[in-house]
Enzyme design. Structure first.
Site, short mmCIF file in Angstrom:
data_model
loop_
_atom_site.label_atom_id
_atom_site.label_comp_id
_atom_site.label_asym_id
_atom_site.label_seq_id
_atom_site.Cartn_x
_atom_site.Cartn_y
_atom_site.Cartn_z
N LEU A 50 4.35 4.62 5.29
CA LEU A 50 4.30 4.86 3.85
C LEU A 50 4.92 3.72 3.05
CD1 LEU A 50 5.37 8.63 3.83
CD2 LEU A 50 3.05 7.70 3.73
N GLY A 51 5.84 3.02 3.66
CA GLY A 51 6.51 1.91 2.99
C GLY A 51 7.28 1.07 3.98
N GLY A 100 10.43 -2.15 4.18
CA GLY A 100 11.39 -3.03 3.54
C GLY A 100 11.91 -4.07 4.51
N PHE A 137 14.72 -4.17 6.10
CA PHE A 137 15.43 -3.66 7.28
C PHE A 137 15.07 -2.22 7.62
CE2 PHE A 137 18.13 -1.43 4.37
CZ PHE A 137 18.38 -2.31 3.33
N GLY A 138 13.91 -1.76 7.14
CA GLY A 138 13.51 -0.40 7.49
C GLY A 138 12.08 -0.09 7.12
N LYS A 172 12.61 8.02 6.96
CA LYS A 172 13.07 6.66 6.69
C LYS A 172 13.83 6.17 7.92
CE LYS A 172 14.95 5.63 2.69
NZ LYS A 172 15.94 5.48 1.58
N ASP A 177 20.51 3.87 -11.19
CA ASP A 177 19.35 3.02 -10.90
C ASP A 177 18.05 3.78 -11.16
OD1 ASP A 177 18.06 0.67 -10.19
OD2 ASP A 177 18.05 1.12 -8.04
#
Length: 491
Positions: free
Chosen positions: A117-118, A120, A122-123, A140, A233
Site C-alpha cells: 500500500l505504501g 518509505g 525504512f518501511g 506497517k 502534523d
C-alpha cells in the site's frame, strides 16, 4: 485471576526460568520451546501478559478453552494470564497486544500479506488478511536498523498514543508485533487511501463535501485536545479515507481517519498551560507561533485545520512562495486572500470560519470545541455570524460598541414598559415603602435621565406605590449602569 499453573515471572520460561525477555527459550528440561511475549495497555483486545507454549496449549482444560476460545484458535502456541474475556470482534477500549518475537516469521502465522500500500525509506505498508476471520488490515513493517534511533522514537511515540485513543475518526491500532530487527503495526485498513490523493483526482471539494470532512476532523481533534494530545502534523497526507459514497445530491461523503502520530505529544502539565517549543510539522500547514519557535499550545492544530479546509475548498494552499523563508513571512502575516474564481461560489459563512481558524494570534483563534458549534459547520447559516472566542467577542465590541448600546437602549425601553405602573394600580400599605439597602443603593446610583423619567412617572401617577417605583428604578438602573460601565471602558 492468573492461572496458578503459570510462572509468575512473565519474562522467564515457565519450565526452567532461564530465558530472557523477547527470546525463544530452548528448555534444557526437554520441554517445547517457549516464546515470552507481553501485552500493552489500551485497545480492542484485552489482557496483560501471556506466554507462548505449544505444550501448554495442549494441556488446557475444558473451562479454559471455553472462556478463551477465540484466543486458543488464534494463537496455536500462545498462552496468557487471563484478566478479561478476549474477543476479536470487540472494538471497545481494552488492551492492545504487544507481542515480542525472536524473528519476523511469527506474524505470518496470523496474517497473510498481500499488496503493498505504501513504501518509505525504512518501511513498507502491506494489505494483510487475518487468517482466522478473513478481515483485512494494514500492516506497517519497519526495519529498526534502517530507521535508526530517532525514527524509532517517533514510531514508539505513535504506538504509545494510539494505545490510549478510541475515536471513530482516528486510525485504530489492533496489534503490535516486535522482533529484535523489525516492528509490525497491525492497523485499520483505509482502502480509499490518503485524502490528498482523493482531492488531487477531484481538484477540490464542494462546500458541503468540505463541511462533512471538517466536521469529522474537528470531532477527532476536539477528542485529542480533551485528552491533552496535540497532533502537530495535521495535513492531507495524514488523513486517510476508509470509505466513501455518493449521496442523492451527487455529493461525495468520506469516512476519514486521522493518522500518523509520530510528531504528536501528550501534555502532562510540566509547563505552564502545556506549552511546547519544538518547531516541527510540514511548512505550509505550520501555525505562525510554531514558525516563530514561541511557546505554543494545541491551537497550532486549529490553524492546520484551517489550511486543510482552505485547500479542500479551492485546491491550493492559502500561502505559496518560491522559498521557505518567504513562505514563513506570508504565514506570519496571515492575510487570507480569496482570489481564485472558485471562491465566488463559497459562502461568506465558510470564509468567516476560515478567518476564525487562521487568526495569527492563537489566543483569538477558535478552539476545537468551539469549532464543533460553529454555525457554518453545523449548517446553521441563517443567523448572523458572531465570534464564539471570548477575546474575539471583546474585540468586536471594542470596534463596534454602538451595537451593544443600541441593544441596551431597546432593552431599557422594554423594561420601562413592563414595569410602568397601571393607572388602576391599588395603593399599597405605607409600610411597604421601606426597601432593602441594595435597592436604595441602586436608586441613588442611577443617572440623571433615569431620575427624570422616574420623576415624571411619579407626577403622572400620584397614588403609585413606592414599592412599584422602587422595582422600576432598580431594573432600569441595572440596564443603564451596564451602558455607563462600557462607556467608561472606551474612555
Amino acid at each position: 485471576m492468573a492461572d496458578p499453573s503459570l510462572n509468575d515471572n512473565p519474562t522467564a520460561c515457565p519450565h526452567c526460568a532461564s530465558s530472557q525477555a523477547g527470546l525463544l527459550c530452548v528448555c534444557p528440561a526437554g520441554k517445547s520451546p517457549v516464546l515470552v511475549v507481553e501485552m500493552s495497555q489500551t485497545s480492542s483486545i484485552g489482557s496483560t501478559e501471556f506466554f507462548a507454549s505449544q505444550e501448554r496449549k495442549k494441556e488446557r482444560n475444558t473451562s479454559r478453552e471455553s472462556s478463551l476460545k477465540d484466543l486458543s484458535i488464534r494463537t496455536s502456541n500462545v498462552e496468557r494470564k487471563p484478566q478479561a474475556q478476549w474477543s476479536r470482534s470487540n472494538v471497545t477500549v481494552g488492551k492492545i497486544p504487544h507481542i515480542r518475537m525472536d524473528d519476523g516469521a511469527g506474524i505470518e502465522e496470523f496474517y497473510t500479506f498481500g499488496r503493498i500500500l505504501g513504501q518509505g525509506s525504512f518501511g513498507m505498508v502491506f494489505e494483510a488478511i487475518d487468517k482466522e476471520t478473513g478481515a483485512k488490515w494494514a500492516i506497517k513493517k519497519v526495519n529498526k536498523e534502517k530507521a535508526g534511533s530517532s525514527a524509532m522514537k517517533l514510531l514508539e511515540r505513535e504506538v504509545s498514543i494510539l494505545k490510549t485513543v478510541n475515536h471513530q475518526h482516528i486510525i485504530h491500532l489492533e496489534q503490535v508485533f516486535e522482533s529484535p530487527q523489525k516492528m509490525y503495526l497491525v492497523m485499520e485498513l483505509c482502502e480509499d487511501g490518503e485524502l490528498k490523493a482523493v482531492m488531487d483526482q477531484r481538484g477540490h471539494f464542494s462546500e458541503n463535501e468540505t463541511r462533512l470532512i471538517i466536521q469529522s476532523l474537528a470531532s477527532a481533534i476536539a477528542y485529542l485536545h480533551n485528552k491533552d494530545i496535540v497532533h502537530r502534523d495535521l495535513k492531507l497526507e495524514n488523513i486517510m479515507v476508509k470509505s466513501s459514497f455518493i449521496d442523492d445530491n451527487n455529493e461525495m461523503n468520506l469516512n476519514i481517519k486521522v493518522t500518523d502520530f509520530g510528531l504528536s505529544v501528550q501534555k502532562h502539565g510540566s509547563r505552564s498551560e502545556g506549552m511546547m517549543q519544538t518547531t516541527c510539522g510540514t511548512p505550509i500547514y505550520m501555525a505562525p507561533e510554531v514558525i516563530n519557535a514561541h511557546d505554543y499550545s494545541q491551537q497550532c492544530d486549529i490553524w492546520s485545520i484551517g489550511v486543510i479546509m482552505f485547500i479542500l475548498l479551492c485546491g491550493e494552499p492559502p500561502f505559496l512562495a518560491n522559498s521557505e523563508e518567504k513562505l514563513y513571512e506570508l504565514i506570519k502575516k496571515g492575510e487570507l486572500r480569496f482570489e481564485n474564481p472558485v471562491w465566488e461560489s463559497v459562502s461568506d459563512s465558510a470564509k468567516n470560519t476560515l478567518k476564525q481558524l487562521m487568526k495569527v494570534d492563537p489566543a483569538h483563534r477558535i478552539t476545537a470545541k468551539e469549532l464543533l458549534d460553529n454555525q457554518w459547520l453545523t449548517g446553521n447559516t441563517l443567523s448572523s455570524a458572531r465570534p464564539t472566542n471570548v477575546l474575539e467577542m471583546m474585540k468586536e465590541w471594542k470596534n463596534n460598541p454602538e451595537s451593544d448600546e443600541e441593544t441596551n437602549t431597546d432593552e431599557e425601553t422594554e423594561q420601562s414598559a413592563v414595569y410602568s405602573p397601571s393607572a388602576n394600580t391599588a395603593k399599597q400599605p405605607t409600610n411597604a415603602a421601606k426597601k432593602p439597602a441594595a435597592e436604595s443603593v441602586g436608586m441613588t446610583s442611577s443617572n440623571s435621565s433615569s431620575s427624570k423619567l422616574l420623576s415624571a412617572e411619579s407626577k403622572a401617577e400620584p397614588e403609585k406605590s413606592s414599592e412599584t417605583v422602587g422595582h422600576a428604578s432598580v431594573a432600569k438602573t441595572t440596564l443603564k449602569s451596564t451602558t455607563l460601565f462600557r462607556g467608561k471602558k472606551r474612555l
